[in-house]
Design a protein around this motif. Structure first.
Motif, PDB file in Angstrom:
ATOM      1  N   GLU A 299       0.653  -1.261   0.150  1.00 45.08           N
ATOM      2  CA  GLU A 299      -0.052  -0.029  -0.167  1.00 45.08           C
ATOM      3  C   GLU A 299       0.950   1.242  -0.119  1.00 45.08           C
ATOM      4  N   ARG A 300       0.314   2.414  -0.403  1.00 45.27           N
ATOM      5  CA  ARG A 300       0.871   3.622  -0.336  1.00 45.27           C
ATOM      6  C   ARG A 300       2.038   3.660  -1.400  1.00 45.27           C
ATOM      7  N   GLY A 301       2.004   2.849  -2.436  1.00 51.10           N
ATOM      8  CA  GLY A 301       3.227   2.735  -3.345  1.00 51.10           C
ATOM      9  C   GLY A 301       4.584   2.523  -2.813  1.00 51.10           C
ATOM     10  N   MET A 302       4.496   1.736  -1.520  1.00 52.75           N
ATOM     11  CA  MET A 302       5.733   1.033  -0.835  1.00 52.75           C
ATOM     12  C   MET A 302       5.939  -0.346  -1.456  1.00 52.75           C
ATOM     13  N   SER A 303       7.359  -0.612  -1.307  1.00 52.75           N
ATOM     14  CA  SER A 303       7.804  -1.880  -1.649  1.00 52.75           C
ATOM     15  C   SER A 303       8.342  -2.740  -0.754  1.00 52.75           C
ATOM     16  N   ARG A 304       8.127  -3.800  -0.532  1.00 46.87           N
ATOM     17  CA  ARG A 304       8.760  -4.941   0.524  1.00 46.87           C
ATOM     18  C   ARG A 304       9.664  -5.840  -0.320  1.00 46.87           C
ATOM     19  N   PHE A 305      10.928  -5.810   0.354  1.00 50.79           N
ATOM     20  CA  PHE A 305      11.932  -6.839  -0.318  1.00 50.79           C
ATOM     21  C   PHE A 305      12.193  -7.677   0.734  1.00 50.79           C
ATOM     22  N   TYR A 306      12.219  -9.012   0.238  1.00 48.83           N
ATOM     23  CA  TYR A 306      13.081 -10.032   1.222  1.00 48.83           C
ATOM     24  C   TYR A 306      14.096 -10.332   0.461  1.00 48.83           C
ATOM     25  N   VAL A 307      15.459 -10.487   1.038  1.00 51.15           N
ATOM     26  CA  VAL A 307      16.843 -10.692   0.576  1.00 51.15           C
ATOM     27  C   VAL A 307      17.675 -11.761   1.376  1.00 51.15           C
ATOM     28  N   LEU A 308      18.087 -12.814   1.104  1.00 53.46           N
ATOM     29  CA  LEU A 308      18.755 -13.831   1.596  1.00 53.46           C
ATOM     30  C   LEU A 308      20.124 -13.783   1.093  1.00 53.46           C
ATOM     31  N   LEU A 309      20.879 -13.229   2.473  1.00 51.47           N
ATOM     32  CA  LEU A 309      22.399 -12.997   2.328  1.00 51.47           C
ATOM     33  C   LEU A 309      23.064 -13.907   3.179  1.00 51.47           C
ATOM     34  N   GLU A 310      24.264 -13.909   2.803  1.00 52.91           N
ATOM     35  CA  GLU A 310      25.300 -14.791   3.455  1.00 52.91           C
ATOM     36  C   GLU A 310      26.347 -13.932   4.176  1.00 52.91           C
ATOM     37  N   GLY A 311      26.691 -14.028   5.358  1.00 53.37           N
ATOM     38  CA  GLY A 311      27.554 -13.381   6.153  1.00 53.37           C
ATOM     39  C   GLY A 311      26.872 -12.289   6.821  1.00 53.37           C
ATOM     40  N   ASP A 312      27.228 -10.985   6.988  1.00 56.73           N
ATOM     41  CA  ASP A 312      26.823  -9.877   7.652  1.00 56.73           C
ATOM     42  C   ASP A 312      25.563  -9.445   6.806  1.00 56.73           C
ATOM     43  N   VAL A 313      24.624  -9.437   7.518  1.00 55.87           N
ATOM     44  CA  VAL A 313      23.257  -8.820   6.946  1.00 55.87           C
ATOM     45  C   VAL A 313      23.162  -7.623   7.273  1.00 55.87           C
ATOM     46  N   THR A 314      23.160  -6.274   6.511  1.00 57.28           N
ATOM     47  CA  THR A 314      23.201  -5.243   6.546  1.00 57.28           C
ATOM     48  C   THR A 314      22.219  -4.578   5.814  1.00 57.28           C
ATOM     49  N   GLN A 315      21.735  -3.482   5.884  1.00 52.73           N
ATOM     50  CA  GLN A 315      20.819  -2.546   4.986  1.00 52.73           C
ATOM     51  C   GLN A 315      21.564  -2.419   3.679  1.00 52.73           C
ATOM     52  N   ALA A 316      22.719  -2.121   3.971  1.00 49.38           N
ATOM     53  CA  ALA A 316      23.574  -1.507   2.656  1.00 49.38           C
ATOM     54  C   ALA A 316      23.911  -2.889   1.561  1.00 49.38           C
ATOM     55  N   ARG A 317      24.080  -3.822   2.523  1.00 45.88           N
ATOM     56  CA  ARG A 317      24.337  -5.079   1.572  1.00 45.88           C
ATOM     57  C   ARG A 317      22.894  -5.743   0.989  1.00 45.88           C
ATOM     58  N   ALA A 318      21.748  -5.485   1.683  1.00 42.97           N
ATOM     59  CA  ALA A 318      20.634  -5.849   0.959  1.00 42.97           C
ATOM     60  C   ALA A 318      20.318  -5.102  -0.066  1.00 42.97           C
ATOM     61  N   GLU A 319      20.448  -3.712   0.188  1.00 43.62           N
ATOM     62  CA  GLU A 319      20.281  -2.854  -1.270  1.00 43.62           C
ATOM     63  C   GLU A 319      21.213  -3.193  -2.439  1.00 43.62           C
ATOM     64  N   ALA A 320      22.228  -3.696  -2.071  1.00 43.92           N
ATOM     65  CA  ALA A 320      23.312  -3.807  -2.962  1.00 43.92           C
ATOM     66  C   ALA A 320      22.725  -5.191  -3.713  1.00 43.92           C
ATOM     67  N   SER A 321      22.181  -6.047  -3.321  1.00 46.47           N
ATOM     68  CA  SER A 321      21.784  -7.407  -3.709  1.00 46.47           C
ATOM     69  C   SER A 321      20.448  -7.110  -4.723  1.00 46.47           C
ATOM     70  N   ILE A 322      19.818  -6.210  -4.161  1.00 42.74           N
ATOM     71  CA  ILE A 322      18.344  -5.787  -4.688  1.00 42.74           C
ATOM     72  C   ILE A 322      18.964  -5.051  -6.196  1.00 42.74           C
ATOM     73  N   ARG A 323      19.847  -4.539  -6.160  1.00 44.88           N
ATOM     74  CA  ARG A 323      20.228  -3.432  -7.471  1.00 44.88           C
ATOM     75  C   ARG A 323      20.975  -4.612  -8.326  1.00 44.88           C
ATOM     76  N   GLN A 324      21.378  -5.669  -7.788  1.00 45.35           N
ATOM     77  CA  GLN A 324      22.271  -6.723  -8.598  1.00 45.35           C
ATOM     78  C   GLN A 324      21.256  -7.255  -9.273  1.00 45.35           C
ATOM     79  N   HIS A 325      20.144  -7.682  -8.521  1.00 46.08           N
ATOM     80  CA  HIS A 325      19.111  -8.703  -9.144  1.00 46.08           C
ATOM     81  C   HIS A 325      18.295  -7.803 -10.175  1.00 46.08           C
ATOM     82  N   LEU A 326      18.052  -6.498 -10.049  1.00 42.20           N
ATOM     83  CA  LEU A 326      17.151  -6.062 -11.027  1.00 42.20           C
ATOM     84  C   LEU A 326      17.914  -5.361 -12.155  1.00 42.20           C
ATOM     85  N   ALA A 327      19.286  -5.428 -12.281  1.00 39.60           N
ATOM     86  CA  ALA A 327      20.107  -4.740 -13.245  1.00 39.60           C
ATOM     87  C   ALA A 327      19.659  -5.642 -14.421  1.00 39.60           C
ATOM     88  N   PRO A 328      19.605  -4.664 -15.640  1.00 41.39           N
ATOM     89  CA  PRO A 328      20.292  -3.551 -15.883  1.00 41.39           C
ATOM     90  C   PRO A 328      19.451  -2.187 -15.458  1.00 41.39           C
TER      91      PRO A 328
END
Length: 562
Positions: free
Chosen positions: A251-280
């Motif tokens: 709702e409200r134009g918001m997006s929910r992402f679920y991201v499976l990471l290995e190692g440290d789980v941080t917001q910065a690493r989650a955002e980087a993984s999302i960008r990688q998966h949505l590339a180009p």
């Protein structure tokens, strides 16, 4: 804080999340006096951000019967498609994207990764006897806000107080709860809906066994600036043979992402993984409203019912936890509440109607015992389904979607599959079956019309569930009079009777159970055949208890209301 207050109520609920609040709403509707101790998992108030994000079809039916679905629908987003975005290479990305977002996508296609179906909605569109063929994507804060609006000072919610003791009194007639604010609440029954770290469960000495954390996921509620072709669909992204990122519309134009990471789980690493998966495609995170992590673990309470006096029940995360895959957490807790409150109302001599007599002591034990049996069986099945889904994220989207399709009954809330109570030994299910009606299955939600259709009546339709009143049994007289319906008159304060006839076969001739000359409320359905003549007894939680001759329905009710 030192309120030193004392309360005497029918029901005290520990936990102010969706399970606890929905329990309170239903209990108030059935005339129970209620007090809610609102702290849940260290939450000092109703939720503001985060947590659950979807209501399945079954939960929407529960909210419809409770009269609050329409308000939630104005806030949420309907979603009934699951898309898979493959990142095999630049050309494949573009082909997959164009295929996914075509106005009329083909059923399947072949890419360099293999032959798989990149867009599916058949587990929703193929639902039978179901009104709401979609998820309603809406955040838990909106659900809690709507539920709180249904309550008033007659059902106070005491946020910021923590339970320090709970005990069942000798003789088994009451429960006493004391909070750190000095509040003492005495009630006939108590519900522990206070989350995975449940104080109530621990105080009762109930085990909570299961797996240790195996995976840690990041979860973000965020607003994007992107040139990705956004749509109102759940999208799972496949990269290097795994499905580690899912995008959920909100709702409200918001997006929910679920991201499976290995190692440290941080917001910065989650955002980087999302960008990688949505590339180009370009992705900018303009504002992140909530970031958190969750550990994948599956646990279930050894009993949903206190062993000493049976006056305390567990529900929601206090009773069962599992991975978020499949969106079953909030939905299963809401189902716990819907399956429990009608039982407690009958045990307290209350219900949706005047003059409901209190059931006999053996029947109280039966009502509460079957809650434990039925809901604990379902919880274990949900845990198993969620476990398969979360582990399939380590495999291809093809395997993941195959698991979703196989277990669609749990994920969508499919009315005739998935959650069922038949063949588990529940004494509130009498093994019986006719056509689409089977004891232990959910009652089908049928489209009903006037018995004799005229041109003026052609568009006048309603769904069976819109006639249901929570807290009351529903007796359906299918086709010709299946025995002596007048024998149901003694249960008129606990059960409603409706006649269903074949389309175009006229009005049922039997009198209603109140003994008037007006006749039964009668509706026509295309699913009633001219030769049908049997009775269906539907429990207040909309599960079928018995199918057969009217005498069998009378015997069923007489066992509860002697």
């Amino acid at each position: 804080m030192a309120s030193q207050a004392h309360e005497d109520v029918d029901l005290v609920i520990i936990g102010g999340g969706p399970t606890g609040l929905f329990s309170a709403v239903l209990a108030r509707q059935l005339g129970l006096s209620v007090s809610v101790i609102g702290t849940q998992d260290e939450k000092p108030s109703s939720l503001v951000v985060g947590r659950a994000d979807a209501l399945n079809a079954r939960t929407q039916q529960y909210f419809e019967v409770a009269g609050i679905l329409q308000e939630l629908r104005t806030k949420g987003i309907e979603c009934n498609s699951k898309s898979f975005f493959s990142l095999a290479g630049g050309i494949d990305r573009q082909i997959t994207s164009a295929y996914m977002y075509a106005k009329k996508p083909a059923a399947s296609s072949t890419f360099s990764q293999g032959d798989f179906q990149s867009r599916q909605d058949k587990w929703w569109t193929g639902l039978e006897h179901c009104h709401h063929k979609h998820f309603l994507m809406i955040g838990q804060p909106e659900v809690e806000k709507t539920l709180l609006q249904q309550l008033d000072d007659r059902a106070p919610v005491h946020f910021g107080e923590r339970v320090v003791s709970i005990r069942e009194e000798a003789g088994g007639r009451s429960v006493t709860v004391v909070t750190d604010a000095g509040r003492t609440t005495r009630a006939q029954f108590a519900i522990g809906a206070d989350g995975a770290k449940s104080t109530v469960r621990q105080a009762l000495g109930i085990g909570f066994q299961g797996t240790k954390p195996e995976m840690i996921w990041a979860v973000l509620d965020t607003f994007l600036d992107t040139d990705f072709p956004v749509c109102s669909e759940i999208i799972t992204f496949q990269l290097e043979g795994q499905s580690r990122v899912s995008w959920i519309p909100r709702e409200r134009g918001m997006s929910r992402f679920y991201v499976l990471l290995e190692g440290d789980v941080t917001q910065a690493r989650a955002e980087a993984s999302i960008r990688q998966h949505l590339a180009p495609y370009r992705v900018d995170f303009t504002r992140t409203e909530w970031f958190s992590t969750f550990e994948v673990r599956e646990r279930i309470a050894s009993s949903f019912l206190s062993q000493e006096q049976g006056r305390v029940m567990l529900a929601g995360d206090a009773a069962h936890v599992h991975s978020v895959n499949g969106g079953q957490g909030l939905n299963t807790g809401i189902a716990d509440a819907f399956g429990l409150i009608w039982r407690l109302a009958l045990a307290c001599g209350k219900g949706n109607g005047d003059g409901v007599g209190q059931v006999a002591a053996p029947a109280v034990s039966k009502l509460l015992g079957t809650y434990d049996l039925e809901r604990r069986t379902v919880a274990q099945d949900v845990i198993n389904v969620a476990a398969r889904l979360v582990r399939d994220t380590m495999h291809t989207a093809k395997q993941y979607v195959a698991t979703i399709e196989k277990n669609a009954g749990y994920i969508t809330g499919k009315s005739r599959m998935g959650v069922s109570y038949h063949e588990i030994g529940s004494c509130l299910i009498v093994d019986s079956e006719r056509d689409i009606w089977r004891a232990g299955k959910r009652c089908p939600d049928l489209v009903l019309t006037s018995p004799v259709i005229s041109a003026e009546q052609e568009g006048q339709r309603q769904w069976l569930y819109s006639l249901a009143r929570y807290g009351r049994f529903l007796v359906l007289a299918i086709g010709a009079t299946p025995g002596d319906l007048h024998s149901l008159q003694r249960f008129r304060c606990a059960a409603d009777v409706i006649s269903l006839t074949p389309r175009g076969h006229g009005v049922h001739s039997a009198m209603d159970t109140s003994g008037t000359d007006e006749g039964l409320p009668t509706f026509a359905s295309e699913l009633v055949a001219p030769g049908d003549a049997f009775t269906v007894l539907v429990r207040p939680d909309m599960y079928i208890g018995f199918v057969g001759e009217t005498k069998g329905a009378v015997d069923y009710l007489a066992d509860l209301f002697p």
